[in-house]
Enzyme design. Structure first.
Site, short mmCIF file in Angstrom:
data_model
loop_
_atom_site.label_atom_id
_atom_site.label_comp_id
_atom_site.label_asym_id
_atom_site.label_seq_id
_atom_site.Cartn_x
_atom_site.Cartn_y
_atom_site.Cartn_z
N CYS A 2 47.85 -18.92 -23.00
CA CYS A 2 46.73 -19.37 -23.83
C CYS A 2 46.80 -18.81 -25.25
O CYS A 2 47.25 -17.68 -25.45
CB CYS A 2 45.41 -18.93 -23.22
SG CYS A 2 45.16 -19.53 -21.56
N ARG A 27 53.75 -20.77 -27.37
CA ARG A 27 53.37 -19.89 -26.26
C ARG A 27 53.28 -20.64 -24.94
O ARG A 27 53.27 -20.03 -23.88
CB ARG A 27 51.99 -19.26 -26.55
CG ARG A 27 52.01 -18.30 -27.72
CD ARG A 27 50.60 -17.95 -28.15
NE ARG A 27 49.91 -17.13 -27.19
CZ ARG A 27 49.79 -15.82 -27.26
NH1 ARG A 27 50.35 -15.17 -28.25
NH2 ARG A 27 49.13 -15.14 -26.36
N TRP A 73 46.48 -22.51 -20.98
CA TRP A 73 47.50 -22.57 -19.93
C TRP A 73 46.73 -22.31 -18.65
O TRP A 73 46.23 -21.21 -18.43
CB TRP A 73 48.55 -21.50 -20.19
CG TRP A 73 49.78 -21.60 -19.37
CD1 TRP A 73 50.90 -22.34 -19.67
CD2 TRP A 73 50.06 -20.93 -18.13
NE1 TRP A 73 51.84 -22.16 -18.69
CE2 TRP A 73 51.35 -21.32 -17.73
CE3 TRP A 73 49.34 -20.05 -17.32
CZ2 TRP A 73 51.94 -20.86 -16.56
CZ3 TRP A 73 49.92 -19.59 -16.15
CH2 TRP A 73 51.21 -20.00 -15.79
N ASN A 99 41.13 -15.84 -23.56
CA ASN A 99 42.43 -15.64 -22.90
C ASN A 99 42.24 -14.55 -21.86
O ASN A 99 41.52 -13.58 -22.10
CB ASN A 99 43.49 -15.15 -23.90
CG ASN A 99 43.95 -16.24 -24.83
OD1 ASN A 99 43.51 -17.37 -24.74
ND2 ASN A 99 44.84 -15.88 -25.76
N GLY A 100 42.93 -14.67 -20.73
CA GLY A 100 42.82 -13.64 -19.69
C GLY A 100 42.11 -14.19 -18.47
O GLY A 100 41.87 -15.40 -18.35
N GLU A 485 72.08 -13.85 -17.26
CA GLU A 485 71.36 -14.35 -18.43
C GLU A 485 71.82 -15.77 -18.79
O GLU A 485 71.00 -16.63 -19.15
CB GLU A 485 71.57 -13.36 -19.60
CG GLU A 485 70.98 -13.76 -20.94
CD GLU A 485 69.47 -13.99 -20.93
OE1 GLU A 485 68.80 -13.71 -19.93
OE2 GLU A 485 68.98 -14.50 -21.95
N LYS A 489 69.32 -19.00 -18.92
CA LYS A 489 69.16 -19.86 -20.11
C LYS A 489 69.32 -21.33 -19.72
O LYS A 489 68.55 -22.18 -20.13
CB LYS A 489 70.20 -19.54 -21.19
CG LYS A 489 70.02 -18.30 -21.99
CD LYS A 489 68.83 -18.28 -22.92
CE LYS A 489 67.59 -17.79 -22.23
NZ LYS A 489 67.29 -16.42 -22.19
N GLU A 492 66.31 -22.63 -17.38
CA GLU A 492 64.97 -22.75 -17.95
C GLU A 492 64.85 -23.88 -18.97
O GLU A 492 63.78 -24.48 -19.08
CB GLU A 492 64.47 -21.43 -18.53
CG GLU A 492 65.18 -20.93 -19.74
CD GLU A 492 64.70 -19.56 -20.20
OE1 GLU A 492 63.53 -19.24 -19.97
OE2 GLU A 492 65.50 -18.82 -20.79
N HIS A 508 81.31 -13.73 -0.71
CA HIS A 508 80.32 -13.42 0.33
C HIS A 508 79.27 -14.52 0.46
O HIS A 508 78.17 -14.27 0.95
CB HIS A 508 79.67 -12.06 0.03
CG HIS A 508 80.67 -10.96 -0.03
ND1 HIS A 508 81.22 -10.41 1.10
CD2 HIS A 508 81.28 -10.35 -1.09
CE1 HIS A 508 82.10 -9.47 0.74
NE2 HIS A 508 82.15 -9.44 -0.58
N LYS A 607 55.68 -18.46 -23.45
CA LYS A 607 56.44 -17.44 -24.19
C LYS A 607 56.02 -16.03 -23.83
O LYS A 607 56.85 -15.14 -23.71
CB LYS A 607 56.27 -17.68 -25.69
CG LYS A 607 57.12 -16.78 -26.57
CD LYS A 607 58.60 -17.07 -26.39
CE LYS A 607 59.47 -16.08 -27.12
NZ LYS A 607 60.86 -16.13 -26.63
C1 F6R Z 1 63.69 -16.17 -20.71
C2 F6R Z 1 62.49 -15.50 -21.14
C3 F6R Z 1 61.66 -14.77 -20.13
C4 F6R Z 1 61.17 -13.44 -20.71
C5 F6R Z 1 60.22 -12.74 -19.74
C6 F6R Z 1 59.78 -11.39 -20.24
O1 F6R Z 1 64.36 -16.77 -21.75
O2 F6R Z 1 62.15 -15.53 -22.28
O3 F6R Z 1 62.37 -14.57 -18.95
O4 F6R Z 1 62.27 -12.64 -20.98
O5 F6R Z 1 59.10 -13.55 -19.52
O6 F6R Z 1 59.13 -11.51 -21.46
P1 F6R Z 1 58.95 -10.29 -22.44
O7 F6R Z 1 60.30 -9.89 -22.90
O8 F6R Z 1 58.11 -10.82 -23.55
O9 F6R Z 1 58.29 -9.20 -21.66
#
Ligand code: F6R
Length: 612
Positions: A2, A27, A73, A99-100, A485, A489, A492, A508, A607
C-alpha cells in the site's frame, strides 16, 4: 505494498496526489483512491491502476488544497472499489488512508456495530476511522486527541493520514510499524509512505517515529506528540535522492535502467570506504561494532528474497576471507523457530527497502535476546535502518523496478567490504593477498561495464528460450547463491518456472528433468572447482539438455560444450557473484519483455513486503 500520499497547503491538491500515486505505483497495488476537501470531502476510488482513477476523476470537481490518496494492496477484503481507500467515517466528516493491519479490528468492529455503526467495506481501516469518530463525539475531544485515544486501543501496525471537514487546513498523520515521511515545504506539507512522491517538492523531511502523531496545518509549525501524549521536537533531515533517479531516463523500463546503473551504484557503495593505495577499508557506520563482529561467536545473517541471496554470498565471503562463522536464515523462518541466540551473536539484517515485515520482526526477536544487530539497508531512515544498533547503507539509490538488481550487487559490495575490513583487523589473510583483493574490488565497476556490453547476446538467447516452461540454474561455491538469484529473477518477472541448485545436487533429483527442452544455466568461471562444474555440464549435455554458461573470458573448454556462452572478465573468485549476476538479470529482463510481461510491476508482487 500500500502507498500513501497526502498534501495540505496553498496549491491544488489533486495533481500532487495523482502524481504521488504514480510515483508509488512501483510498490505494487490493486486499487487506488483519493479524497479532496473543498467545504466537504469528495472521495473517488477505482479498482485497478492509477491511470483508471485518473480517467475516472477527469470530469469531477476536485478543487481543494488538502487531500489524501492511496494505493491499496489487498489484505482485509478483496481488491474492489468499496474496499479501496480512503474510507469515510459514518458521518462522512472524516476520511482516512491506512497502511498496515489492525489485528484487533474484529473486536473493535463488534463494539461499534453494537453502538449502531454500519460498515460499507470489509476493511480494518473503516473500523479505525469510525472508532476515531466515536471517541471524538462521545468523549467530546478534538480530533487529534480522538486519534491518540483510538491508537492506544489498536493492536497492530499502521501508517495513517486523516482529513476532516472540521479542520480544512490540517492533516493528522500517525505511524507504528509502517513508514511515513513528512516533506516540509515553504508553507505546506507533503506526506508519503516513502520519499518518492516528495522529492520533487522539497528535500526537507521528517521521518515519523513509531507511536508518533503529527498535526500538519498549512502555514504553521509541524507538531508531533506520542500516543503517550509526550511532545516531540521534529528532527528535519535532508533527502539525498534526485528526481532523475525516479525517472526512466530514456530506458523502456526501470529494471533495465537500474541494471545499467550498476557501475555507478557499486562505485557509490564503495565511495569513501576503500582506498587501494593505502590499503584501508572502513565502514563508518559500524566502526564502533568492529570488535563485537570480530569476537562474535557467530554471525547470523537474516533477510528475505534477493537480500537473502546476498546474505548467502556474505556467508562465503565472511568465512572465506575473514574466517568468521556465519549462518544465513530466512527472516520469516528465524522469527518463528525459537532460535538459540545469545549476547555473543551478531545479527546482520539485509534489506533494500528497510521495511520488510519478517526481517523487522526477526530483528526485534534477536534484540530481545541480547544480540547486536547490524543493518545493511538501501533506504535511509527506513524502519530496519532505525531498528538496528548500527549499520551501513548501500547507497544504490532508489530502486523502482520490483525485481531487485542494483540493490543486490550493492548489498554484496557492502558485505565484501565488511569481510575485507574484518580480515584486515584479524589478520585472516596475508597483507599482500589483502592488497590484491582490494585492488580487484576497486576495479570492479569497470568490469561491470564490460559485462553490460554484451552486444545483444542475452537478447539473442532470450529469443531462443522465451517460450520454454522451465529453467534450471546451477552453480557451486560462491556461485550457488547466484544460481538462486538468477532463477528468482526469471520466475518473478517472466512467470517461467525456474529453480536454482548447487550444481552437484543435480544428481540427487533435478537431473530427472533434463531433456532436449530443458535450458540449464551454469555459472562456470575458471576458478575454484571449475573442473567439477565442467563435469556437471557434461552430464547435462549427455542428456540432451541445453546449456547456457557464464564463463571467464577466453574459456574454450566450456565454449566447446555449451549451446551459448556469456563471458565475464577475469576476476577473483569472491567477486564473481557480482559480475555473473548481471547477465542473468539481463536474460530475465529480455525474456520477460519478449513474453509481454509487466517487467517493472510483475503480477502479485510488491516492492516492499510490509505484511508477513
Ligand atoms: C526479488 C525481490 C524480493 C526482495 C524481498 C526482500 O527481486 O526484490 O525478493 O528481495 O522481498 O526485500 P527487502 O530487501 O526490501 O527486504
Amino acid at each position: 505494498m500500500c502507498g500513501i500520499v497526502a498534501y495540505v497547503g496553498y496549491k491544488k491538491a489533486h495533481p500532487i496526489l495523482i502524481k504521488g500515486l504514480q510515483r508509488l505505483e512501483y510498490r505494487g497495488y490493486d486499487s487506488a483512491g483519493i479524497s479532496v476537501l473543498n467545504g466537504k470531502i469528495s472521495t473517488f476510488k477505482t479498482k485497478g491502476k492509477v491511470a483508471e482513477l485518473e480517467n475516472y476523476i477527469k470530469s469531477k470537481d476536485l478543487d481543494g488544497q488538502a487531500g489524501i490518496a492511496h494505493t491499496r494492496w489487498a489484505t482485509h477484503g478483496e481488491p474492489n472499489q468499496v474496499n479501496a481507500h480512503p474510507h469515510f467515517s459514518q458521518s462522512k466528516s472524516i476520511s482516512i488512508i491506512h497502511n498496515g493491519i489492525i489485528e484487533n479490528y474484529a473486536v473493535l468492529k463488534e463494539e461499534l456495530v453494537s453502538r449502531g455503526y454500519v460498515f460499507e467495506s470489509d476493511t480494518d481501516t473503516e473500523v479505525l476511522v469510525n472508532l476515531i469518530e466515536d471517541i471524538r463525539i462521545n468523549e467530546k475531544v478534538l480530533l487529534d486527541e480522538a486519534v491518540r485515544i483510538a491508537l492506544c486501543q489498536v493492536v497492530g501496525a499502521y501508517a495513517i493520514v486523516i482529513l476532516s471537514d472540521e479542520h480544512p487546513n490540517t492533516l493528522i498523520a500517525a505511524r507504528k510499524g509502517s513508514p511515513l515521511v513528512i516533506g516540509i515545504g515553504d508553507d505546506d506539507y507533503y506526506i508519503a509512505s516513502d520519499a518518492t512522491p516528495i522529492v520533487e517538492y522539497t528535500k526537507n523531511v521528517v521521518y515519523l517515529e513509531d507511536e508518533e502523531i503529527a498535526v500538519l496545518t498549512r502555514g504553521e509549525e509541524l507538531k508531533i506528540r506520542t500516543t503517550k501524549n509526550k511532545e516531540k521536537t521534529p528532527y528535519v533531515q535532508q533527502l539525498e535522492w534526485n528526481l532523475s533517479e525516479l525517472e526512466k531516463g530514456g530506458y523502456d523500463h526501470f529494471m533495465m535502467k537500474e541494471i545499467y546503473e550498476q557501475p555507478r551504484s557499486i562505485r557509490d557503495s564503495m565511495r569513501g570506504r576503500l582506498n587501494p593505495v593505502t590499503g584501508n577499508v572502513s565502514l563508518g557506520g559500524i566502526i564502533d561494532y568492529e570488535q563485537k563482529l570480530l569476537t562474535a561467536k557467530r554471525i547470523i545473517i537474516i533477510a528475505c528474497g534477493t537480500s537473502w541471496h546476498a546474505g548467502l554470498v556474505g556467508e562465503y565471503l565472511f568465512e572465506d576471507i575473514a574466517r568468521i562463522p556465519v549462518e544465513v536464515e530466512y527472516a520469516s523462518e528465524f522469527r518463528y523457530r525459537n532460535p538459540i541466540i545469545t549476547e555473543e551473536d551478531v545479527v546482520i539484517a539485509i534489506s533494500q527497502s528497510g521495511e520488510t515485515a519478517d526481517t523487522l520482526a526477526a530483528i526485534e526477536l534477536a534484540k530481545q535476546k541480547g544480540a547486536t544487530i547490524i543493518g545493511i539497508c538501501n533506504v535511509v531512515g527506513s524502519s530496519i535502518a532505525r531498528a538496528t544498533h548500527a549499520g551501513s547503507y548501500t547507497h544504490a539509490g532508489p530502486e523502482i523496478g520490483v525485481a531487485s538488481t542494483k540493490a543486490f550487487t550493492a548489498q554484496v559490495t557492502v558485505l565484501t567490504l565488511m569481510a575485507l575490513r574484518l580480515a584486515q583487523l584479524n589478520g585472516a589473510i596475508p597483507k599482500t593477498r589483502f592488497m590484491q583483493l582490494l585492488h580487484e574490488l576497486d576495479s570492479l565497476p569497470e568490469k561491470v561495464e564490460e559485462v553490460l556490453n554484451t552486444n545483444g547476446l542475452t537478447e539473442h538467447i532470450a529469443k531462443k528460450y522465451k517460450d520454454v516452461n522451465n529453467f534450471l540454474y546451477l552453480g557451486r561455491g560462491y556461485n550457488f547463491p547466484v544460481a538462486l538469484e538468477g532463477a528468482l529473477k526469471l520466475k518473478e518477472i517472466s512467470y517461467i518456472h525456474a529453480e536454482g541448485y548447487p550444481a552437484a545436487e543435480m544428481k540427487h533429483g533435478p537431473i530427472a528433468l533434463i531433456d532436449e527442452n530443458m535450458p540449464v544455466v551454469f555459472i562456470a568461471p575458471q576458478l575454484g572447482i571449475y573442473e567439477k562444474v565442467v563435469s556437471n555440464i557434461q552430464e547435462v549435455k549427455a542428456r540432451k539438455g541445453n546449456v547456457i554458461a557464464i564463463v571467464t573470458e577466453g574459456d574454450t573448454i566450456v565454449r566447446n560444450m555449451a549451446d551459448y556462452v556469456i563471458e565475464i572478465p577475469k576476476t577473483e573468485e569472491y567477486l564473481v557473484p557480482i559480475l555473473a549476476s548481471i547477465p542473468l538479470q539481463k536474460l530475465a529482463y529480455h525474456i520477460a519483455v519478449l513474453r509481454n510481461c509487466n517487467v517493472d510491476m510483475p503480477r502479485n508482487l510488491a516492492k516492499s513486503v510490509t505484511v508477513e
